[in-house]
Design an enzyme around this catalytic site. Structure first.
Site, short mmCIF file in Angstrom:
data_model
loop_
_atom_site.label_atom_id
_atom_site.label_comp_id
_atom_site.label_asym_id
_atom_site.label_seq_id
_atom_site.Cartn_x
_atom_site.Cartn_y
_atom_site.Cartn_z
N GLY A 60 0.81 -1.22 0.00
CA GLY A 60 0.00 0.00 0.00
C GLY A 60 0.84 1.26 0.00
O GLY A 60 0.56 2.21 -0.73
N GLU A 61 1.88 1.28 0.82
CA GLU A 61 2.79 2.43 0.84
C GLU A 61 3.51 2.59 -0.49
O GLU A 61 3.71 3.71 -0.97
CB GLU A 61 3.79 2.30 1.97
CG GLU A 61 3.21 2.47 3.34
CD GLU A 61 4.22 2.27 4.45
OE1 GLU A 61 5.43 2.11 4.16
OE2 GLU A 61 3.80 2.27 5.62
N SER A 62 3.90 1.47 -1.09
CA SER A 62 4.58 1.52 -2.39
C SER A 62 3.70 2.18 -3.44
O SER A 62 4.15 3.07 -4.17
CB SER A 62 4.95 0.10 -2.85
OG SER A 62 5.82 -0.51 -1.95
#
Length: 110
Positions: A60-62
């Site tokens: 998700g952060e990526s």
């Protein structure tokens, strides 16, 4: 105390190496790129460029940092973007979706 922590980290190094090799064997780490976990890479930044380092721990952060990276490159194309991730899946996503010229590496152990 500092000397103790430094000595302790040196003593842990072989065990961390064995842990990474075990993860490679299980398919959890990349067999070709596992040395990046120790800060060893064949990639090099652009000459005379500021390196901007983004770290994304999860998938998700990526995905969420991609618009930021794209905007950064629009505004400062001379900079070198380095993205570090933790997992093989997030590495694949970054390699597939990052703008051309960005560098991906696995995050090294401290």
């Amino acid at each position: 105390m500092r000397l103790f922590l430094k000595l302790f980290s040196y003593l842990l190094t072989p065990f961390i190496y064995m842990l990474v090799k075990k993860r490679v064997y299980k398919g959890l780490d990349d067999v070709v790129r596992y040395k990046e976990r120790f800060g060893i890479t064949k990639l090099s930044p652009k000459k005379n460029a500021d390196v901007i380092w983004f770290h994304a721990a999860s998938i998700g952060e990526s995905v969420s940092i991609l618009p930021i990276i794209n905007e950064w490159i629009k505004r400062r194309p001379q900079d070198q973007i380095l993205v570090t991730t933790v997992t093989k899946t997030s590495a694949k996503i970054m390699n597939d979706r990052m703008p051309k010229g960005c560098i991906h590496q696995y995050v090294p152990f401290d």
